[in-house]
Design a protein around this motif. Sequence first.
Motif, short mmCIF file in Angstrom:
data_model
loop_
_atom_site.label_atom_id
_atom_site.label_comp_id
_atom_site.label_asym_id
_atom_site.label_seq_id
_atom_site.Cartn_x
_atom_site.Cartn_y
_atom_site.Cartn_z
N ILE A 91 109.32 38.86 22.14
CA ILE A 91 108.44 39.90 22.65
C ILE A 91 109.10 40.57 23.85
O ILE A 91 109.45 39.93 24.83
N GLU A 92 109.24 41.90 23.73
CA GLU A 92 109.81 42.71 24.81
C GLU A 92 108.69 43.28 25.69
O GLU A 92 108.80 43.29 26.91
N GLU A 93 107.63 43.76 25.04
CA GLU A 93 106.47 44.31 25.74
C GLU A 93 105.22 43.99 24.93
O GLU A 93 105.31 43.79 23.71
N LEU A 94 104.04 44.00 25.59
CA LEU A 94 102.79 43.79 24.88
C LEU A 94 101.64 44.40 25.68
O LEU A 94 101.70 44.48 26.90
N TRP A 95 100.61 44.87 24.95
CA TRP A 95 99.44 45.43 25.60
C TRP A 95 98.29 45.46 24.59
O TRP A 95 98.52 45.54 23.39
N PRO A 96 97.05 45.39 25.09
CA PRO A 96 95.89 45.48 24.19
C PRO A 96 95.66 46.93 23.79
O PRO A 96 95.93 47.85 24.55
N HIS A 97 95.13 47.11 22.56
CA HIS A 97 94.84 48.46 22.07
C HIS A 97 93.80 48.38 20.96
O HIS A 97 94.07 47.79 19.90
N LYS A 98 92.61 48.94 21.20
CA LYS A 98 91.54 49.05 20.20
C LYS A 98 91.23 47.72 19.50
O LYS A 98 91.19 47.65 18.27
N GLY A 99 91.04 46.68 20.27
CA GLY A 99 90.66 45.38 19.71
C GLY A 99 91.81 44.58 19.12
O GLY A 99 91.58 43.50 18.58
N HIS A 100 93.02 45.09 19.18
CA HIS A 100 94.19 44.37 18.69
C HIS A 100 95.19 44.21 19.83
O HIS A 100 94.96 44.68 20.95
N LEU A 101 96.28 43.59 19.54
CA LEU A 101 97.36 43.45 20.50
C LEU A 101 98.56 44.20 19.92
O LEU A 101 98.87 44.07 18.73
N VAL A 102 99.21 45.01 20.74
CA VAL A 102 100.41 45.73 20.31
C VAL A 102 101.60 44.99 20.88
O VAL A 102 101.65 44.68 22.07
N LEU A 103 102.56 44.68 20.01
CA LEU A 103 103.77 43.98 20.41
C LEU A 103 104.99 44.85 20.14
O LEU A 103 105.09 45.47 19.09
N LYS A 104 105.90 44.85 21.08
CA LYS A 104 107.21 45.50 20.92
C LYS A 104 108.23 44.38 20.99
O LYS A 104 108.30 43.65 21.97
N PHE A 105 108.99 44.22 19.90
CA PHE A 105 109.98 43.15 19.82
C PHE A 105 111.38 43.67 20.12
O PHE A 105 111.72 44.81 19.76
N ALA A 106 112.20 42.84 20.72
CA ALA A 106 113.60 43.17 20.97
C ALA A 106 114.30 43.41 19.64
O ALA A 106 114.13 42.64 18.69
N GLY A 107 115.05 44.50 19.53
CA GLY A 107 115.80 44.80 18.32
C GLY A 107 115.00 45.50 17.24
O GLY A 107 115.54 45.85 16.20
N VAL A 108 113.72 45.69 17.46
CA VAL A 108 112.87 46.44 16.52
C VAL A 108 112.55 47.73 17.25
O VAL A 108 111.66 47.79 18.09
N ASP A 109 113.31 48.78 16.91
CA ASP A 109 113.29 50.00 17.73
C ASP A 109 112.84 51.26 17.00
O ASP A 109 112.92 52.34 17.56
N SER A 110 112.39 51.13 15.76
CA SER A 110 111.96 52.32 15.02
C SER A 110 110.79 51.96 14.13
O SER A 110 110.51 50.79 13.88
N ILE A 111 110.15 53.01 13.63
CA ILE A 111 109.04 52.80 12.71
C ILE A 111 109.52 52.05 11.47
O ILE A 111 108.87 51.13 10.99
N SER A 112 110.69 52.43 10.95
CA SER A 112 111.20 51.76 9.74
C SER A 112 111.51 50.28 10.01
O SER A 112 111.28 49.44 9.14
N ASP A 113 112.00 49.94 11.21
CA ASP A 113 112.21 48.53 11.57
C ASP A 113 110.87 47.79 11.58
O ASP A 113 110.76 46.65 11.11
N ALA A 114 109.85 48.43 12.15
CA ALA A 114 108.53 47.81 12.28
C ALA A 114 107.83 47.68 10.92
O ALA A 114 107.09 46.72 10.71
N GLU A 115 108.06 48.63 10.02
CA GLU A 115 107.42 48.57 8.70
C GLU A 115 107.79 47.29 7.96
O GLU A 115 106.98 46.75 7.20
N ILE A 116 108.98 46.78 8.18
CA ILE A 116 109.41 45.54 7.54
C ILE A 116 108.54 44.37 7.98
O ILE A 116 108.32 43.43 7.23
N LEU A 117 108.02 44.44 9.21
CA LEU A 117 107.21 43.36 9.76
C LEU A 117 105.74 43.43 9.35
O LEU A 117 105.03 42.43 9.44
N ALA A 118 105.28 44.60 8.92
CA ALA A 118 103.87 44.75 8.53
C ALA A 118 103.55 43.75 7.42
O ALA A 118 104.29 43.62 6.45
#
Length: 183
Positions: free
Chosen positions: A43-70
């Motif tokens: 975890i690089e960064e994190l914050w609450p948003h609309k009842g969920h938690l938003v996480l930003k991971f090291a090395g995951v820097d684009s929407i396409s990188d994040a889509e793999i994690l969905a």
Amino acid sequence: MLKTQGRRGEVAVEVHSDVPDRFFQGMKLWALAEVGTRRELKIEELWPHKGHLVLKFAGVDSISDAEILAGCELQVPAAERGALEPGWNYVSDLIGCVVFSDDREVGRIENVQFGAGEAPLLIVSAGSKEYEIPYAEAYLQSVDLKNRRIQMLLPEGLLEVNSPLTAEEKREQAGKAREGRQH
């Protein structure tokens, strides 16, 4: 993980933990994909948003990188698990346990699903049958993780309601459906 959130590789997650401040900057987690592959994330960064938690991971820097994690399940390494109160268990410890009701072996827990109900559902496999059993305190008698055994007292008829149809029952329903169309 539910979905991508933002343009820099962030993901929105649904948290199933009662441990306050469970996630923190620099924490390492495992992402378990539905196909069974695992990937370590930090975890690089994190914050609450609309009842969920938003996480930003090291090395995951684009929407396409994040889509793999969905759709992946986030898991905390066993060494970093918080201590639980007596009578509480980690969901991951339940998978592989055998469920018994009275003296009858019901089957082995293959998965645990969270939904709209209060209690998570144990997905229990018994040969060709699969049952969805609420992991509710009202049914639970004992959990013996060492021996991989969960003792429950299930209400009469619960397994029959939650069992798949037999070939004969499918034929019978198909026949009734045909009769209904003919009238």
